[in-house]
Design a protein around this motif. Structure first.
Motif, PDB file in Angstrom:
ATOM      1  N   ALA A  20       0.835  -1.210   0.000  1.00  0.00           N
ATOM      2  CA  ALA A  20       0.000   0.000   0.000  1.00  0.00           C
ATOM      3  C   ALA A  20       0.864   1.253   0.000  1.00  0.00           C
ATOM      4  CB  ALA A  20      -0.910  -0.017   1.222  1.00  0.00           C
ATOM      5  N   GLU A  21       1.966   1.202   0.749  1.00  0.00           N
ATOM      6  CA  GLU A  21       2.850   2.371   0.782  1.00  0.00           C
ATOM      7  C   GLU A  21       3.476   2.639  -0.577  1.00  0.00           C
ATOM      8  OE1 GLU A  21       5.677   2.453   3.980  1.00  0.00           O
ATOM      9  OE2 GLU A  21       4.225   1.636   5.381  1.00  0.00           O
ATOM     10  N   VAL A  24       0.560   4.259  -2.994  1.00  0.00           N
ATOM     11  CA  VAL A  24       0.029   5.602  -2.810  1.00  0.00           C
ATOM     12  C   VAL A  24       0.989   6.637  -3.384  1.00  0.00           C
ATOM     13  CG1 VAL A  24      -1.305   4.951  -0.786  1.00  0.00           C
ATOM     14  CG2 VAL A  24       1.017   5.826  -0.486  1.00  0.00           C
ATOM     15  N   PRO A  26       1.389  10.344  -2.485  1.00  0.00           N
ATOM     16  CA  PRO A  26       1.038  11.569  -1.763  1.00  0.00           C
ATOM     17  C   PRO A  26       1.611  12.804  -2.424  1.00  0.00           C
ATOM     18  CG  PRO A  26       2.679  10.289  -0.541  1.00  0.00           C
ATOM     19  CD  PRO A  26       2.277   9.462  -1.712  1.00  0.00           C
ATOM     20  N   VAL A  27       0.964  13.932  -2.180  1.00  0.00           N
ATOM     21  CA  VAL A  27       1.458  15.187  -2.761  1.00  0.00           C
ATOM     22  C   VAL A  27       2.766  15.570  -2.087  1.00  0.00           C
ATOM     23  CG1 VAL A  27      -0.823  16.029  -3.339  1.00  0.00           C
ATOM     24  CG2 VAL A  27       0.127  16.557  -1.094  1.00  0.00           C
ATOM     25  N   ILE A  32       1.342  20.998   0.561  1.00  0.00           N
ATOM     26  CA  ILE A  32       0.739  21.191   1.889  1.00  0.00           C
ATOM     27  C   ILE A  32       1.013  22.626   2.368  1.00  0.00           C
ATOM     28  CG2 ILE A  32       0.728  20.380   4.285  1.00  0.00           C
ATOM     29  CD1 ILE A  32      -0.314  18.286   2.352  1.00  0.00           C
ATOM     30  N   ARG A  35      -1.233  25.033   0.438  1.00  0.00           N
ATOM     31  CA  ARG A  35      -2.639  25.018   0.864  1.00  0.00           C
ATOM     32  C   ARG A  35      -2.830  25.768   2.177  1.00  0.00           C
ATOM     33  NH1 ARG A  35      -4.340  18.715  -0.426  1.00  0.00           N
ATOM     34  NH2 ARG A  35      -4.039  18.868  -2.666  1.00  0.00           N
TER      35      ARG A  35
ATOM     36  N   TYR B  29       6.781  15.114   7.529  1.00  0.00           N
ATOM     37  CA  TYR B  29       5.862  14.721   6.464  1.00  0.00           C
ATOM     38  C   TYR B  29       6.441  13.562   5.661  1.00  0.00           C
ATOM     39  CZ  TYR B  29       2.894  15.267   2.313  1.00  0.00           C
ATOM     40  OH  TYR B  29       2.011  15.048   1.276  1.00  0.00           O
ATOM     41  N   VAL B  33       4.082  10.274   5.724  1.00  0.00           N
ATOM     42  CA  VAL B  33       2.911  10.390   4.853  1.00  0.00           C
ATOM     43  C   VAL B  33       2.557   9.080   4.151  1.00  0.00           C
ATOM     44  CG1 VAL B  33       4.217  11.243   2.847  1.00  0.00           C
ATOM     45  CG2 VAL B  33       1.802  11.819   3.097  1.00  0.00           C
ATOM     46  N   ARG B  34       3.547   8.343   3.699  1.00  0.00           N
ATOM     47  CA  ARG B  34       3.224   7.099   2.978  1.00  0.00           C
ATOM     48  C   ARG B  34       2.622   6.047   3.922  1.00  0.00           C
ATOM     49  NH1 ARG B  34       4.475   6.213  -2.147  1.00  0.00           N
ATOM     50  NH2 ARG B  34       5.667   7.843  -3.186  1.00  0.00           N
ATOM     51  N   THR B  35       3.193   5.955   5.091  1.00  0.00           N
ATOM     52  CA  THR B  35       2.700   4.948   6.035  1.00  0.00           C
ATOM     53  C   THR B  35       1.237   5.204   6.383  1.00  0.00           C
ATOM     54  OG1 THR B  35       4.917   4.826   6.950  1.00  0.00           O
ATOM     55  CG2 THR B  35       3.138   3.870   8.261  1.00  0.00           C
ATOM     56  N   THR B  37      -0.936   7.099   4.791  1.00  0.00           N
ATOM     57  CA  THR B  37      -1.797   7.003   3.620  1.00  0.00           C
ATOM     58  C   THR B  37      -2.097   5.539   3.288  1.00  0.00           C
ATOM     59  OG1 THR B  37      -0.754   9.013   2.762  1.00  0.00           O
ATOM     60  CG2 THR B  37      -2.123   7.782   1.234  1.00  0.00           C
ATOM     61  N   GLY B  38      -1.094   4.695   3.450  1.00  0.00           N
ATOM     62  CA  GLY B  38      -1.312   3.268   3.203  1.00  0.00           C
ATOM     63  C   GLY B  38      -2.369   2.694   4.136  1.00  0.00           C
ATOM     64  N   ALA B  55      -3.639  14.228   3.220  1.00  0.00           N
ATOM     65  CA  ALA B  55      -3.135  15.575   2.928  1.00  0.00           C
ATOM     66  C   ALA B  55      -3.833  16.600   3.813  1.00  0.00           C
ATOM     67  CB  ALA B  55      -3.341  15.912   1.451  1.00  0.00           C
ATOM     68  N   PHE B  58      -2.410  16.476   7.288  1.00  0.00           N
ATOM     69  CA  PHE B  58      -1.111  17.150   7.381  1.00  0.00           C
ATOM     70  C   PHE B  58      -1.274  18.678   7.256  1.00  0.00           C
ATOM     71  CE2 PHE B  58       0.778  12.948   6.789  1.00  0.00           C
ATOM     72  CZ  PHE B  58       1.865  13.028   7.647  1.00  0.00           C
TER      73      PHE B  58
END
Lengths: 414, 181
Positions: A20-21, A24, A26-27, A32, A35, B29, B33-35, B37-38, B55, B58
């Motif tokens: 899963a890692e 994905v 992520p941005v 961040i 935003r 981050y 973030v990956r952990t 999000t997974g 996101a 964070f």
């Protein structure tokens, strides 16, 4: 199959976590930063108005099963005008992934200080007293402050309402409370000191220090004159309050419990909009059961759950249990002597539609039945709406037709 | 629940003024973030949705970074916010999907091999059971840590785990049987 041990679970999930890692995407952290910067710079009054429009519009669209004053125009007209990019942040926007379709709420302008349901679970809030003028109810229902507990019934445990206990957060909806105003978070809070629950609706916002505070009192229910039961966003502006004729906890009611719907808007008197408000999620689920005996000694139970009301059912759950010898082939029927257990949850059913469950069992000879089955084997069940599971009202006014029962007497198997 | 305060920061002289907080957040981050999000992906079953929700979590952390960075476990704070957002989102998603129908939902293909079965099985069990199992076995939290995050007694978490594991085992067994036919 027996339940795998912890080692097997750990190995399987470690594998899944790794995969899963990798999957994905992520941005980048710069997005961040962008935003958050934009949110800070657009916190002014004009931006708040735009944010309200963008956030509220999608919710409004799916509340279109309304009429009259509660009916809204399609959201596209409202949202396309707000799609103009902010020239001061164009470079940052370019770094972001593709946005959703027109009309989608944009994270970039979403007000970050509106609490979601989960934000309020465990939060401490100074609430209005549950009983004005210092009544004894306030001893059991602390309000200054109250530590809010998750008031979501556990359908797996057969719960469809919260029991006596702490102060529950039952539901949070986001809606504008005045025309052109900002989007606000309205929370439904409940406390059940004895057998009935008293609820109140309040507006909650960030307190500027990472916590939450009540900024406006919407309505205080009581169990006799104003049994506030549920809240939902109004289609245009305001929050709708469902007030039942009598306090209802989801227990068996021999007669329908009617309701009225009031609309709260900041600075206005409560308005009765029962005749105009959308009623999505307010409907009547009906359970019926038919048993047929096969030639091979098996019995077939056909349970039909019908949406007999006029509106879509948002969700409902079923509990069932059986006497000791009532063994279904399809699943382990919980015994009626133990705590209630949910056996199924349904996510929705259009008006007039049905869902059918087919179960099979083979009654053992009556001499093998247990002591408490002298008069027969039995299966009992009930269906209830998954109250507070959606932003709309989730209510079944008529619970008199929600139960089902199958009896097998010794004569039936002789 | 209020996160507890942790260790003091290094003296100001050791920190490149102004730049330090940004660097710290970026490191934080990148490390998490990956952990997270997974885990949220496994919970929601929708990769893009998980990325958006994390996101947002964070973003909330960065907006309060001067406070969050002092917490004993900033990762736990962000993880909790992400899970809260995901839970809230899941509760409303069913209704929204049924009635909006304004966009074609795009489901990401699940991972390959045995993970397909596990993802399918996870999707079929109760929300709380799924959450407990993922937090325990994917996030590696203890029962006490899950109870703290969810604001429930440890016995409740143990019950969720037992039920979740049993439900997963049952669903994986069904898949096995179907494949054997």
């Amino acid at each position: 199959m027996s339940t795998p041990d912890d080692t097997q679970f750990e190995a399987a999930f470690a594998d899944l976590a790794h995969a899963a890692e990798l999957m994905v995407d992520p941005v980048d952290s710069a997005v961040i930063h962008g935003r958050v910067r934009r949110r800070r710079t657009t916190r002014g009054a004009l931006a708040a108005g735009l944010a309200a429009l963008l956030v509220a519009a999608p919710a409004v669209w799916w509340l279109q099963e309304s009429n009259g004053d509660e009916n809204d125009p399609p959201p596209a007209e409202e949202t396309t005008a707000t799609a103009t990019p902010d020239p001061t942040t164009a470079d940052e926007s370019a770094a972001e992934p593709e946005g959703g379709p027109d009309g989608q709420a944009s994270e970039d302008v979403e007000d970050p200080v509106l609490p979601a349901f989960g934000d309020l679970v465990g939060a401490e809030l100074e609430l209005p007293e549950f009983q004005p003028d210092g009544g004894s109810l306030n001893d059991a229902c602390p309000s200054g402050p109250a530590t809010l507990a998750d008031g979501t019934p556990e359908w797996e445990d057969g719960q469809w309402y919260m029991h006596e206990g702490p102060v529950w957060v039952l539901k949070v909806v986001h809606t504008k409370l005045e025309e052109g105003g900002p989007t606000r978070a309205v929370a439904l809070i409940g406390c059940m000191p004895v057998e009935t629950m008293v609820r109140q609706a309040v507006v909650v916002a960030g307190d500027g220090a990472g916590g939450w505070e009540v900024t406006e009192e919407v309505a205080l229910g009581d169990t006799s004159d104003f049994p506030l039961f549920d809240i939902a966003p109004a289609a245009t502006a305001g929050v709708l309050l469902m007030v039942t004729d009598t306090e209802t906890t989801g227990m068996y009611e021999p007669v329908p419990v009617d309701y009225r719907i009031m609309r709260y808007r900041t600075g206005s008197d409560l308005e009765d909009v029962t005749g105009e408000a959308y009623l999505l999620g307010v409907t009547d689920i009906e359970a019926s059961v038919e048993v047929t005996e096969g030639e091979d000694g098996t019995w077939r139970i056909e349970l039909t759950l019908t949406n007999a009301g006029d509106h879509e059912a948002v969700g409902f759950q079923m509990t069932a249990c059986g006497s000791d010898s009532f063994v279904l082939e399809e699943f382990d029927l919980p015994p009626c002597t133990a705590d209630s257990e949910g056996v199924a949850v349904y996510e929705g059913l259009a008006a007039g539609e049905s869902v059918v469950e087919e179960w099979t069992f083979t009654p053992p000879p009556s001499q093998e039945w247990s002591g408490d089955e002298d008069s027969g084997m039995y299966l009992l069940g009930d269906v209830r709406p998954t109250t507070y599971s959606a932003e709309v009202f989730v209510y079944d006014p008529d619970l008199s037709n929600n139960g089902f029962r199958v009896d097998v007497t010794p004569e039936d198997v002789a | 629940m209020t996160p507890t305060r942790g260790t003091r920061h290094p003296p100001a002289a050791e920190q490149p003024l102004l730049l330090r907080p940004t660097l710290e957040f970026d490191d934080f981050y990148a490390a998490n973030v990956r952990t997270i999000t997974g885990q949220i992906f496994a919970y929601t079953g929708d990769r893009a949705e998980a990325e958006d929700l994390v996101a947002e979590a964070f973003c909330r952390a960065l907006a309060r970074w001067h406070k969050v960075q002092d917490y004993e476990n900033p990762t736990a704070w962000v993880r909790r916010v992400a899970w809260n957002l995901a839970t809230s989102h899941l509760r409303r998603r069913t209704v929204a999907q049924r009635f909006l129908k304004r966009q074609q939902e795009v489901h990401e293909p699940p991972p390959d091999g045995d993970r397909v079965d596990l993802m399918r099985a996870l999707a079929g069990i109760g929300e709380r059971h799924r959450k407990a199992v993922i937090l325990r076995y994917m996030a590696g939290l203890t029962v006490a840590e899950i109870a703290h995050q969810e604001g429930v007694p440890e016995a409740t978490v143990r019950s969720w785990l037992a039920r979740g594991k049993a439900a997963l085992a049952g669903r994986l067994a069904v898949h096995d049987e179907m494949e054997e036919r």
